[in-house]
Motif scaffolding. Structure first.
Motif, PDB file in Angstrom:
ATOM      1  N   MET A  15      48.619  49.435  50.510  1.00  0.00           N
ATOM      2  CA  MET A  15      48.327  50.296  51.666  1.00  0.00           C
ATOM      3  C   MET A  15      47.430  49.569  52.677  1.00  0.00           C
ATOM      4  N   ALA A  16      46.457  48.792  52.191  1.00  0.00           N
ATOM      5  CA  ALA A  16      45.589  48.028  53.100  1.00  0.00           C
ATOM      6  C   ALA A  16      46.396  46.975  53.856  1.00  0.00           C
ATOM      7  N   PHE A  17      47.303  46.307  53.157  1.00  0.00           N
ATOM      8  CA  PHE A  17      48.155  45.315  53.802  1.00  0.00           C
ATOM      9  C   PHE A  17      49.053  45.979  54.848  1.00  0.00           C
ATOM     10  N   ASP A  18      49.606  47.123  54.509  1.00  0.00           N
ATOM     11  CA  ASP A  18      50.441  47.868  55.450  1.00  0.00           C
ATOM     12  C   ASP A  18      49.638  48.259  56.691  1.00  0.00           C
ATOM     13  N   THR A  34      48.108  47.318  62.422  1.00  0.00           N
ATOM     14  CA  THR A  34      47.055  46.974  63.370  1.00  0.00           C
ATOM     15  C   THR A  34      47.412  45.674  64.096  1.00  0.00           C
ATOM     16  N   TYR A  35      47.858  44.684  63.353  1.00  0.00           N
ATOM     17  CA  TYR A  35      48.217  43.397  63.928  1.00  0.00           C
ATOM     18  C   TYR A  35      49.405  43.539  64.888  1.00  0.00           C
ATOM     19  N   ALA A  36      50.401  44.325  64.452  1.00  0.00           N
ATOM     20  CA  ALA A  36      51.604  44.490  65.276  1.00  0.00           C
ATOM     21  C   ALA A  36      51.286  45.229  66.580  1.00  0.00           C
ATOM     22  N   SER A  37      50.360  46.186  66.535  1.00  0.00           N
ATOM     23  CA  SER A  37      50.043  46.932  67.747  1.00  0.00           C
ATOM     24  C   SER A  37      49.164  46.123  68.688  1.00  0.00           C
ATOM     25  N   GLY A  38      48.466  45.123  68.178  1.00  0.00           N
ATOM     26  CA  GLY A  38      47.604  44.290  68.996  1.00  0.00           C
ATOM     27  C   GLY A  38      48.344  43.125  69.644  1.00  0.00           C
TER      28      GLY A  38
END
Length: 157
Positions: A144-147, A152-156
């Protein structure tokens, strides 16, 4: 395709814990009851082992479920041995297949019922099947943390 209960359990099913069941149940009971003790002891220890697994999932499941069903598999192997002694023929062929299917499904139904009562046949999340595993929460937390990190990374970007 198994054509006897003995063939099913000794060659067709997995053998992962076979030596353990023989060591803990087969050998001790064979010292007292011979071949019959060896067979019944091995299957009864297997039933106790499977019951312990169920207890980890649901402590309210009846104790008789696994030991009786696995013990009856041993009785089936013994009945086949007696059949061979009385007739001079081994259990086999299509009649042996019918016998095996009837015996394994008949008594195996009790095993499946025990697993179902413990909650092993249904889950609401993919990791629920690992409920007995001590690593379930750790694995789920990391996934879940990786997801979350991926979102977060994809939205940034």
């Amino acid at each position: 395709m198994a054509t006897s209960v003995r063939d099913f359990w000794s060659h067709r099913w997995h053998q992962l814990a076979r030596r353990t069941f023989i060591f803990l149940g087969g050998w001790p009971l064979s010292a007292v009851f011979g071949r019959t003790g060896y067979i019944l002891g091995s299957f009864l220890v297997s039933g106790i082992y499977h019951h312990i697994i169920i207890l980890a999932l649901n402590g309210g499941v009846e104790i008789w479920c696994m030991p009786v069903s696995f013990g009856m598999m041993g009785v089936g192997v013994i009945l086949e041995h007696w059949f061979s002694l009385l007739t001079g023929r081994k259990v086999g062929g299509w009649v042996g297949w019918l016998w095996t299917v009837g015996w394994v499904l008949g008594w195996g139904n009790m095993m499946v019922d025990g697993f179902a009562r413990a909650g092993m046949l249904g889950c609401s999340r993919p990791f629920d099947i690992l409920v007995a595993s001590p690593v379930k929460d750790t694995v789920e937390r990391h996934v879940m943390a990786f997801d979350s990190w991926l979102h977060t990374y994809a939205s940034g970007v």
